[in-house]
Design a protein around this motif. Structure first.
Motif, PDB file in Angstrom:
ATOM      1  N   VAL A  66       0.735  -1.206   0.058  1.00 59.21           N
ATOM      2  CA  VAL A  66       0.064   0.040  -0.141  1.00 59.21           C
ATOM      3  C   VAL A  66       0.787   1.274  -0.193  1.00 59.21           C
ATOM      4  CG1 VAL A  66      -1.572   1.320   1.526  1.00 59.21           C
ATOM      5  CG2 VAL A  66      -1.930  -1.152   1.003  1.00 59.21           C
ATOM      6  N   SER A  67       1.705   1.396   0.588  1.00 58.10           N
ATOM      7  CA  SER A  67       2.669   2.358   0.761  1.00 58.10           C
ATOM      8  C   SER A  67       3.484   2.735  -0.416  1.00 58.10           C
ATOM      9  CB  SER A  67       3.675   2.337   2.056  1.00 58.10           C
ATOM     10  OG  SER A  67       2.983   2.273   3.476  1.00 58.10           O
ATOM     11  N   THR A 109      -1.643   0.882   6.844  1.00 55.69           N
ATOM     12  CA  THR A 109      -1.011   2.155   6.011  1.00 55.69           C
ATOM     13  C   THR A 109      -0.219   2.869   7.179  1.00 55.69           C
ATOM     14  OG1 THR A 109      -1.704   4.005   4.678  1.00 55.69           O
ATOM     15  CG2 THR A 109      -3.064   3.364   6.689  1.00 55.69           C
TER      16      THR A 109
END
Length: 291
Positions: free
Chosen positions: A102-103, A162
């Motif tokens: 995600v990052s 996240t």
């Protein structure tokens, strides 16, 4: 005019001063190392003492002539410490893997893609770092409870997939890669995902490794959220399992057994840091290739 003898005298004095300064520096670092490492030494030493030997000490004893592994055996038999370790491993690995994906995608979008309102959106995104963590915990608790995900791995994992700070760190690293590489890749017809996978990730690997290790350590040490969202022992992690061990396992008075459990829990993190310490330092200090 300075003679040759006077020059040699000054050189010897400078060397003596430099040697004395270096000796004082090493002395100070040695004292600081002892201060930092002593709690770990005391933890291991206490875990090797029998319950009777520990309670018979009227003054602290800094060594033992009869070490025993009985406390480590009790750590795995008196309480489900192995289950706590397995739960923590599942939680840490799954959370870290999802967070890195995600990052990385979010950082790439902010660093390379062009879309309307990107700077404003990123500014608002960074402002989330100013929100007190207590407020986030409350919101996450209400959300996970409403979704009926308490006492489950998805409920443990979802709020931690996240990180604004890690996205910011990766974005800064991605932006250090020269724009010419991106333009050349687009001329060759390379997609953004392929460019990210083939170019950006290999170049910025030190930073990605760094955030991966830091996230693993963060997950392993996580306490507030697991303690809040789980009351079923089957989903306890090592951090909140320690409290269960203290209250319902060995008892408050059995300090050696408690220390043995803490040693078992601490060893994986210590080994992880020792194995990747150079990567962590490289990622923090360099973080990518300068354009």
């Amino acid at each position: 005019m300075t003679s040759h003898k006077d020059y040699e005298t000054m050189q010897r004095a400078a060397r003596r001063k430099s040697g004395l300064l270096q000796a004082l520096t090493y002395l100070g670092l040695s004292i600081w190392a002892v201060v930092v490492l002593f709690p770990f030494y005391w933890m291991v030493l206490t875990s090797l003492k029998s319950y009777g030997a520990y309670n018979s000490e009227h003054t602290p004893v800094f060594f033992t002539l009869s070490p025993t592994l009985e406390n480590y055996e009790n750590a795995f038999t008196a309480v489900p410490l192995g289950g706590y370790l397995l739960n923590t491993l599942i939680f840490a690995v799954a959370t870290t893997a999802i967070m890195v994906v995600v990052s990385t995608l979010a950082a790439y979008a902010f660093a390379r893609l062009k879309f309307r309102g990107k700077n404003l959106l990123f500014g608002l995104f960074l402002s989330m770092m100013m929100i007190p963590s207590e407020l986030v915990v409350i919101t996450n608790f209400v959300t996970i409870t409403n979704w009926d995900m308490r006492n489950s791995f998805p409920g443990l994992i979802l709020p931690s997939i996240t990180s604004v700070f890690y996205i910011y760190l990766l974005k800064e690293s991605f932006e250090q890669v020269p724009d010419e590489l991106y333009r050349a890749a687009k001329v060759d017809g390379t997609s953004d995902l392929k460019y990210l996978w083939k170019v950006m990730i290999p170049i910025c690997r030190p930073t990605i490794v760094t955030i991966t290790i830091l996230k693993l350590i963060e997950c392993w040490n996580s306490y507030v959220w697991p303690r809040l969202i789980t009351d079923d022992q089957a989903y306890f992690l090592v951090s909140n399992g320690i409290q269960e061990i203290r209250e319902n396992g060995f008892g408050r008075e059995n300090v050696p057994a408690m220390m043995a459990a803490v040693v078992v829990i601490s060893v994986p993190l210590i080994l992880l840091f020792l194995a990747f310490r150079n990567k962590i330092m490289e990622g923090v200090s360099r973080g990518g290739m300068k354009g």
